[in-house]
Design a protein around this motif. Sequence first.
Motif, PDB file in Angstrom:
ATOM      1  N   VAL A 157      18.034 -10.249   4.043  1.00 17.63           N
ATOM      2  CA  VAL A 157      18.041  -9.455   5.266  1.00 17.63           C
ATOM      3  C   VAL A 157      16.605  -9.046   5.562  1.00 17.63           C
ATOM      4  N   THR A 158      16.161  -9.270   6.781  1.00 12.76           N
ATOM      5  CA  THR A 158      14.795  -8.937   7.163  1.00 12.76           C
ATOM      6  C   THR A 158      14.768  -7.689   8.043  1.00 12.76           C
ATOM      7  N   SER A 159      13.570  -7.171   8.270  1.00 15.87           N
ATOM      8  CA  SER A 159      13.393  -6.055   9.206  1.00 15.87           C
ATOM      9  C   SER A 159      13.161  -6.565  10.625  1.00 15.87           C
ATOM     10  N   ILE A 160      13.154  -7.890  10.798  1.00 22.83           N
ATOM     11  CA  ILE A 160      12.996  -8.485  12.127  1.00 22.83           C
ATOM     12  C   ILE A 160      14.221  -8.160  12.979  1.00 22.83           C
ATOM     13  N   ASP A 161      14.012  -7.744  14.211  1.00 22.37           N
ATOM     14  CA  ASP A 161      15.094  -7.611  15.172  1.00 22.37           C
ATOM     15  C   ASP A 161      14.979  -8.783  16.137  1.00 22.37           C
ATOM     16  N   ALA A 162      16.005  -9.634  16.171  1.00 24.12           N
ATOM     17  CA  ALA A 162      15.926 -10.870  16.960  1.00 24.12           C
ATOM     18  C   ALA A 162      15.641 -10.580  18.428  1.00 24.12           C
ATOM     19  N   ARG A 163      16.171  -9.467  18.946  1.00 24.84           N
ATOM     20  CA  ARG A 163      15.946  -9.141  20.358  1.00 24.84           C
ATOM     21  C   ARG A 163      14.484  -8.779  20.612  1.00 24.84           C
ATOM     22  N   VAL A 164      13.912  -7.954  19.739  1.00 29.13           N
ATOM     23  CA  VAL A 164      12.496  -7.574  19.890  1.00 29.13           C
ATOM     24  C   VAL A 164      11.600  -8.785  19.635  1.00 29.13           C
ATOM     25  N   GLN A 165      12.001  -9.630  18.701  1.00 28.31           N
ATOM     26  CA  GLN A 165      11.252 -10.853  18.427  1.00 28.31           C
ATOM     27  C   GLN A 165      11.193 -11.737  19.668  1.00 28.31           C
ATOM     28  N   ALA A 166      12.338 -11.871  20.353  1.00 23.40           N
ATOM     29  CA  ALA A 166      12.382 -12.698  21.564  1.00 23.40           C
ATOM     30  C   ALA A 166      11.482 -12.123  22.653  1.00 23.40           C
TER      31      ALA A 166
ATOM     32  N   GLY B 132      -1.987   8.476   7.393  1.00 23.80           N
ATOM     33  CA  GLY B 132      -3.013   7.931   6.501  1.00 23.80           C
ATOM     34  C   GLY B 132      -2.552   6.995   5.413  1.00 23.80           C
ATOM     35  N   THR B 133      -1.245   6.703   5.310  1.00 24.73           N
ATOM     36  CA  THR B 133      -0.761   5.833   4.233  1.00 24.73           C
ATOM     37  C   THR B 133      -0.805   4.365   4.641  1.00 24.73           C
ATOM     38  N   LEU B 134      -1.493   3.555   3.847  1.00 28.16           N
ATOM     39  CA  LEU B 134      -1.549   2.107   4.069  1.00 28.16           C
ATOM     40  C   LEU B 134      -0.381   1.454   3.333  1.00 28.16           C
ATOM     41  N   TYR B 135       0.556   0.901   4.088  1.00 28.44           N
ATOM     42  CA  TYR B 135       1.704   0.236   3.483  1.00 28.44           C
ATOM     43  C   TYR B 135       1.485  -1.270   3.414  1.00 28.44           C
ATOM     44  N   ASN B 136       2.018  -1.881   2.349  1.00 29.67           N
ATOM     45  CA  ASN B 136       2.085  -3.337   2.319  1.00 29.67           C
ATOM     46  C   ASN B 136       3.089  -3.761   3.387  1.00 29.67           C
ATOM     47  N   PRO B 137       2.691  -4.542   4.377  1.00 29.19           N
ATOM     48  CA  PRO B 137       3.672  -4.970   5.384  1.00 29.19           C
ATOM     49  C   PRO B 137       4.774  -5.797   4.715  1.00 29.19           C
ATOM     50  N   THR B 138       6.010  -5.588   5.135  1.00 34.23           N
ATOM     51  CA  THR B 138       7.122  -6.362   4.572  1.00 34.23           C
ATOM     52  C   THR B 138       8.011  -6.896   5.681  1.00 34.23           C
ATOM     53  N   VAL B 139       8.496  -8.108   5.481  1.00 29.32           N
ATOM     54  CA  VAL B 139       9.479  -8.704   6.388  1.00 29.32           C
ATOM     55  C   VAL B 139      10.854  -8.654   5.724  1.00 29.32           C
ATOM     56  N   GLY B 140      10.899  -8.910   4.416  1.00 28.04           N
ATOM     57  CA  GLY B 140      12.153  -8.807   3.684  1.00 28.04           C
ATOM     58  C   GLY B 140      12.568  -7.355   3.530  1.00 28.04           C
ATOM     59  N   LYS B 141      13.829  -7.071   3.822  1.00 29.63           N
ATOM     60  CA  LYS B 141      14.344  -5.705   3.741  1.00 29.63           C
ATOM     61  C   LYS B 141      15.330  -5.538   2.584  1.00 29.63           C
ATOM     62  N   ALA B 142      16.103  -6.589   2.297  1.00 36.62           N
ATOM     63  CA  ALA B 142      17.062  -6.533   1.194  1.00 36.62           C
ATOM     64  C   ALA B 142      17.527  -7.942   0.854  1.00 36.62           C
ATOM     65  N   VAL B 143      17.946  -8.114  -0.400  1.00 40.82           N
ATOM     66  CA  VAL B 143      18.570  -9.365  -0.845  1.00 40.82           C
ATOM     67  C   VAL B 143      20.011  -9.028  -1.206  1.00 40.82           C
ATOM     68  N   ILE B 144      20.967  -9.672  -0.522  1.00 35.68           N
ATOM     69  CA  ILE B 144      22.389  -9.379  -0.715  1.00 35.68           C
ATOM     70  C   ILE B 144      23.094 -10.647  -1.173  1.00 35.68           C
ATOM     71  N   SER B 145      23.880 -10.535  -2.230  1.00 35.46           N
ATOM     72  CA  SER B 145      24.597 -11.693  -2.768  1.00 35.46           C
ATOM     73  C   SER B 145      25.544 -12.266  -1.723  1.00 35.46           C
ATOM     74  N   ALA B 146      25.956 -13.516  -1.948  1.00 34.06           N
ATOM     75  CA  ALA B 146      26.787 -14.223  -0.968  1.00 34.06           C
ATOM     76  C   ALA B 146      28.094 -13.505  -0.683  1.00 34.06           C
ATOM     77  N   ASP B 147      28.633 -12.780  -1.678  1.00 33.44           N
ATOM     78  CA  ASP B 147      29.893 -12.058  -1.481  1.00 33.44           C
ATOM     79  C   ASP B 147      29.672 -10.605  -1.055  1.00 33.44           C
ATOM     80  N   GLY B 148      28.423 -10.210  -0.882  1.00 37.74           N
ATOM     81  CA  GLY B 148      28.119  -8.875  -0.413  1.00 37.74           C
ATOM     82  C   GLY B 148      28.208  -7.779  -1.453  1.00 37.74           C
ATOM     83  N   LYS B 149      28.493  -8.123  -2.693  1.00 38.34           N
ATOM     84  CA  LYS B 149      28.711  -7.103  -3.718  1.00 38.34           C
ATOM     85  C   LYS B 149      27.414  -6.578  -4.333  1.00 38.34           C
ATOM     86  N   GLN B 150      26.407  -7.432  -4.414  1.00 37.00           N
ATOM     87  CA  GLN B 150      25.143  -7.019  -5.034  1.00 37.00           C
ATOM     88  C   GLN B 150      24.062  -6.874  -3.960  1.00 37.00           C
ATOM     89  N   VAL B 151      23.481  -5.706  -3.888  1.00 40.39           N
ATOM     90  CA  VAL B 151      22.466  -5.404  -2.875  1.00 40.39           C
ATOM     91  C   VAL B 151      21.189  -4.933  -3.568  1.00 40.39           C
TER      92      VAL B 151
END
Length: 725
Positions: A259-268, A541-560
Amino acid sequence: MSNIPETGRTPRVQIRLIVIQVLVFSLLLTLGGRLWYLQIRNGQEYTDEAKNNHVQQVVDPAVRGSILDTRGVPLADNETRLVVSASRTELMKTKDDGKAVLTRLADVLDMKPKDVMYKVRLCDAKTPQPCWNGSPYQPIPVTDEATTQQALQIRERAEDFPGITAEPTAVRRYAAPGLANTAQVLGYLSPVTDEEITKALDTDSPYLRSDQVGRSGLERTYDKELRGKAGVTRYEVDNLGRVIGQAQNDEAQPGANVVTSIDARVQAVTEYELNEAMKAARKEMDRNTNEHYKADSGAAVVMEAKTGRVVAMASQPTYDPNSWVGGISAKEYARLTGKKSNFPLLNRAIQGQAAPGSIFKVISSTAAVNAGYKFNGNYPCPSSYNVGSQVFKNFESKGYGSITLGKALEVSCDTVFYGLAHKEWQKDGGTKPKKNAKNWFYTTAHQFGLGKETGIDLPNEVAGRVPDREWKQNFWEANKDGWCKQGKKGGTYVQQLAYEGCLEGNLMRAGDSVNYSIGQGDTLVTPIQMATIYSAIANGGTLYNPTVGKAVISADGKQVKEIAPKSHGKLPFDRKTRDQIDEALAGVATRGSAAWRFGGWPQDKIPMHAKTGTAEVYGKQTTSWFASYTKDYTIVMTIAQGGTGSGASGPAVRKIYESMYGLNAKGDQDVKKALMPQPRVALPRIQPDGSIDAPKVRPYEPERELPPDQQVLAGPPGTTTTRRD
């Protein structure tokens, strides 16, 4: 009768018998030793080999996980297609190494024979793309767009197509929801190589010969999570290859979803507005060259200011990542990698380097304060500044008298920063630096994170460049010989530069520091670096590492597994200086160099902060920069050879904000139309069967602009419009 006595034969016969007995015993001893060696000494090894010789493996590829936007909309997933593949092993058994078979196949598939043959040839140092860089023992996909009729022809005429298969197969699909291409962010796949298989043997995630692996973008960064684990069924067979039983069965484990932090609508919206801004720039005339602006490349980044999460990332020119699915054609590969197309595979948001121009002045302002100059002190802003015989002018040669650093940011006065940088250069010893030289302007840039990667979770990010004294020395040592050969005193501009570089290219001259203070000269930054910096100003003033990945979720949705924001430092200013810069950047949008683009903006409800930049590059047209932020988001846009910051990039940035906040051209807000009025925190839910209830994304439809007589081109009442940096 023989005259030889019987007693003469006996010794010879006995000798022969003894020799025969010795030979027989020797043979028996040798045979016994060999038998012991095979059955006792190495018995287990040969037993295992014998078993393997009678086991055949059938690989069931794992379903690759999907890449989802922040609401669960698939950006990359899988679909079933009819895939036609060729086995090199079988083709090599024919008299002509499969040439006739591939020619017949090309006819069925309506392809050119050479294109089919290119796809199945093996890659090496002498073979250009397209070619097969996977295992030669693995079926090679020729096309994933076969029709049902074509597949039937191949299967019904199997004798004409030895080694050719046509099977329904799950293949990668880059969905482009709402026309959000997201190509450079997603990346693409290609077959695993033998070298990669060997390297991964001792890891916890070995490759199979049938695997496809990520080559760029998120597909590469999160390849291990997305790939899953292939299933393997082992069958016992006799010496004729007939199945006599099943030995073992390892079920396939599907890959996880990213799961990414990209919003497809804003991306478009971001992709569309960047492209439109570039097209609009090409219609404008460059006063310096009397030609239209080329606007040949650009990038834009939309980021959550308080977390560093990337909401949208666009790069132009772009491409269709589906081109790589099923093998890329020679024509398409040449287009994607050729200079003529300006290298669309590059993600210019993290790989495009350019001088930042005036958006760099937030760094110079901080450096000046850290060096002891008061932010609200008064500094001369003449129309030009002299360094020896060199004259450095203000943009449009306009002066503003004596002004503060805040006002210098608002109106983007270059000469204020020229003067401060020149004084610091002199304090540091000039061309003969002191041992304890402070180098405030260069040190501060490093503290802002320039000259190194931001740490974004995308591959191949570049570091940019801070041209400090150490860099000058190293660069001179690497280029001195070439400069000395090319240089000529009194020659062309380039020859004169080379001549001067040969003599003293390692020295930090006054002109270098003066030019550097406004983001010119040898300074190089990337859009993601500047987005990270302006986000840090926005969040305190906080410099964050930019991230695109927001979460990794297993195929059955049980592990997040959530991917938490990480910081790599703090900006080198105190709260007071931060607030003063923040106020000045708000002034840029209301009464400064960007005011003519933000007339009517609801500053009281959604405070806008901005900085314009127009960077000059020798031999090219100016680079347009626009950096901005609200309390929620940061948007940075740049267009190479696109003109001024507010002229080319400013309108596009405003339209992206308007779409996100649901604003019309007059500044009225309709929250129902807002795409993302605030950052999304919740993760999409994945059901046990792997299904995702994702919303549909409609293509972006920009609001029509008001007629010229209804447009508001200035800031709030009582403000004035200044230069269009």
